[in-house]
Design an enzyme around this catalytic site. Structure first.
Site, short mmCIF file in Angstrom:
data_model
loop_
_atom_site.label_atom_id
_atom_site.label_comp_id
_atom_site.label_asym_id
_atom_site.label_seq_id
_atom_site.Cartn_x
_atom_site.Cartn_y
_atom_site.Cartn_z
N TYR A 53 23.86 63.41 43.20
CA TYR A 53 22.93 63.18 44.33
C TYR A 53 21.50 63.42 43.91
CZ TYR A 53 24.46 61.67 48.85
OH TYR A 53 24.83 60.87 49.89
N GLU A 55 18.39 62.70 46.13
CA GLU A 55 17.41 62.38 47.17
C GLU A 55 16.00 62.75 46.72
OE1 GLU A 55 18.42 63.98 50.98
OE2 GLU A 55 20.06 62.56 51.26
N ASP A 199 9.79 37.64 48.73
CA ASP A 199 11.17 38.03 48.47
C ASP A 199 11.71 37.11 47.38
OD1 ASP A 199 13.88 38.42 48.44
OD2 ASP A 199 14.17 38.24 50.60
N THR A 225 16.65 41.36 45.05
CA THR A 225 17.92 41.91 44.62
C THR A 225 17.83 42.05 43.11
OG1 THR A 225 18.83 39.71 44.28
CG2 THR A 225 19.24 40.71 46.44
N LYS A 228 21.22 38.81 41.04
CA LYS A 228 21.32 37.35 41.05
C LYS A 228 20.86 36.82 39.68
CE LYS A 228 21.15 37.35 46.09
NZ LYS A 228 20.44 36.99 47.33
C1 LIG Z 1 20.43 37.51 48.62
C2 LIG Z 1 19.15 37.63 49.36
C3 LIG Z 1 18.82 38.80 50.07
C4 LIG Z 1 19.80 39.88 50.41
O1 LIG Z 1 20.41 40.52 49.43
P1 LIG Z 1 21.69 41.43 49.69
O2 LIG Z 1 21.78 42.17 48.42
O3 LIG Z 1 22.82 40.48 49.94
O4 LIG Z 1 21.41 42.30 50.85
C5 LIG Z 1 17.56 38.88 50.61
N1 LIG Z 1 16.68 37.89 50.51
C6 LIG Z 1 16.98 36.74 49.87
C7 LIG Z 1 15.95 35.67 49.79
C8 LIG Z 1 18.23 36.55 49.29
O5 LIG Z 1 18.52 35.40 48.71
#
Ligand SMILES: *Cc1c(COP(=O)(O)O)cnc(C)c1O
Length: 413
Positions: A53, A55, A199, A225, A228
């Site tokens: 842990y 935090e 994002d 993320t 990906k």
């Molecule tokens: C995949 C994705 C997310 C969310 O990711 P998670 O790990 O599934 O919560 C957020 N924004 C975009 C643009 C995405 O493609």
């Protein structure tokens, strides 16, 4: 030791993991948000770091015994800062959605206005879509793509921004095959005094590898993320300018989360190190060139693509002209060993659970080392299945051919 092994502790789960491993080897993974994480990342995720842990942040923890965790988290942040060229990185968000929610919590109060790309145009749930907390607790204004060419409509973005004066604008996509023009979003955000959050969940590996323009210098906040195109562990990260460091860190912890997932943190550090190598630049370039080859061959087979092609890792097929619903096509492709997801197309007249398109991408196949000739073959297989989704003879034959191809391109382990 064997007495503690998964296979003897829980044979049912062990069996499913083994079968899933086999499935991942014997099928072509076309879901554009999926990939094969670096094996070293997988090792870190299953390590003893799980049992700690932590935090707080490095040097300011609420639990003792952080001698090694602090080093790991500092390395992850330092490497990301260097790789992307940002002032600050936070690697604690549990995934992409919590990373985005932390941005809302950092800058907005419930009811404040946020702008984001609508889900039907390729945006993400967390950019203000109604069923998401981000659409329910905030005043979300959604922009879209143009009906004529299905590209982001910057005239509309500018008009809505002037009219609604959002505090926060999200850009970034989950089902959009074209370059995100961060500079144009930045200009609009600046004009209305909004914070711009980019994002880059889908494309962070492409950005790191130089195959997509970077939002750095344009966006105030960058979320992503890490699993990906980045090929790291399932996780999230937020990068920002110095100015917003404090707000972001506080929003993640203690604002939204408790203890960080330390195995994931190590995995992000490892992925950031590997993404800084020349091989990763080659990988990112190949992801994009493979997507172009796949798109070109699909079009020459007569399949309609949203925006007529791709600039990135992703291709969105509009199957209306083939008279096959997306779900029927996706399920038939799955039977043939080609795994993708059904997806709405812009201005879709069908329902989200039964839409008109399929979404495909090349990050995972490129990780396996596939190239142009495999993309051409794949497009031909896909076309055959899409034209005859109920023909078991076709899906069975192609499944055999797919498995033979998969054997020549083993998944990294
Ligand atoms: C995949 C994705 C997310 C969310 O990711 P998670 O790990 O599934 O919560 C957020 N924004 C975009 C643009 C995405 O493609």
């Amino acid at each position: 030791m064997t007495d503690h092994a998964l296979a003897s502790v829980d044979p049912k789960i062990a069996k499913q993991i083994l079968l899933e491993e086999e499935r991942q080897h014997r099928t072509l993974r076309l879901i554009p948000s999926e990939n094969y994480a670096f094996p070293a990342v997988m090792e870190a995720c299953g390590s003893v770091l799980n049992n700690k842990y932590s935090e707080g942040y490095a040097g300011k923890r609420y639990y003792e015994g952080q001698q090694h965790i602090d080093v790991v988290e500092k390395l992850a942040c330092q490497r990301l800062k260097k790789l992307f060229g940002v002032d600050h990185a936070n690697v604690q968000p549990y995934s992409g959605s919590p990373a985005n929610l932390a941005v809302y919590f950092a800058f907005l109060k419930p009811g404040d206005t946020v702008m984001g790309l609508g889900l039907p145009s390729g945006g993400h749930l967390t950019h203000g879509w109604g069923v998401s907390i981000t659409g329910a607790y905030f005043n979300a204004v959604q922009y879209g793509v143009r009906e004529s060419d299905h590209r982001i409509d910057f005239d509309e973005v500018a008009k809505l921004a002037k009219e609604h004066k959002p505090k926060l604008i999200f850009c970034g996509t989950t089902a959009y095959a074209r370059t995100v023009e961060f500079d144009r979003f930045a200009e609009i955000a600046r004009d209305v005094g909004a914070i711009l959050a980019a994002d880059i969940a889908h494309i962070s590996g492409l950005v790191a590898g130089g195959a997509h323009p970077t939002p750095v210098g344009h966006a105030d906040i960058i979320t992503s993320t890490t699993h990906k195109t980045f090929r790291g562990p399932r996780g999230g990260m937020i990068m920002c300018t110095k100015e917003h460091k404090k707000a972001i860190d506080r929003a993640v912890f203690p604002g939204l989360q408790g203890g960080p997932h330390n195995g994931t943190t190590a995995g992000i550090a490892i992925a950031a190190r590997l993404a800084s190598k020349p091989e990763f630049r080659t990988y990112a370039a190949n992801v994009v060139s493979n997507a172009k080859h796949l798109a070109d061959e699909l079009m020459s087979q007569g399949i309609t693509l949203v925006t007529g092609g791709t600039d990135n890792h992703l291709v969105l097929c509009d199957l209306r002209s083939c008279n096959v619903p997306g779900k029927v096509a996706a399920q038939a492709l799955d039977r043939a060993g080609i795994v993708c997801n059904y997806n709405s197309v812009p201005f879709d007249t069908r329902k989200p659970f039964d839409p008109s398109g399929i979404r495909i991408g090349t990050p995972a196949l490129t990780t396996r080392g596939m190239g142009k000739s495999e993309m051409v073959q794949l497009a031909r297989w896909m076309n055959e299945v899409i034209r005859a989704p109920d023909d078991v003879g076709v899906t069975d034959r192609i499944r055999g051919e797919v498995e033979a191809l998969c054997d020549s391109f083993p998944v990294p382990r």
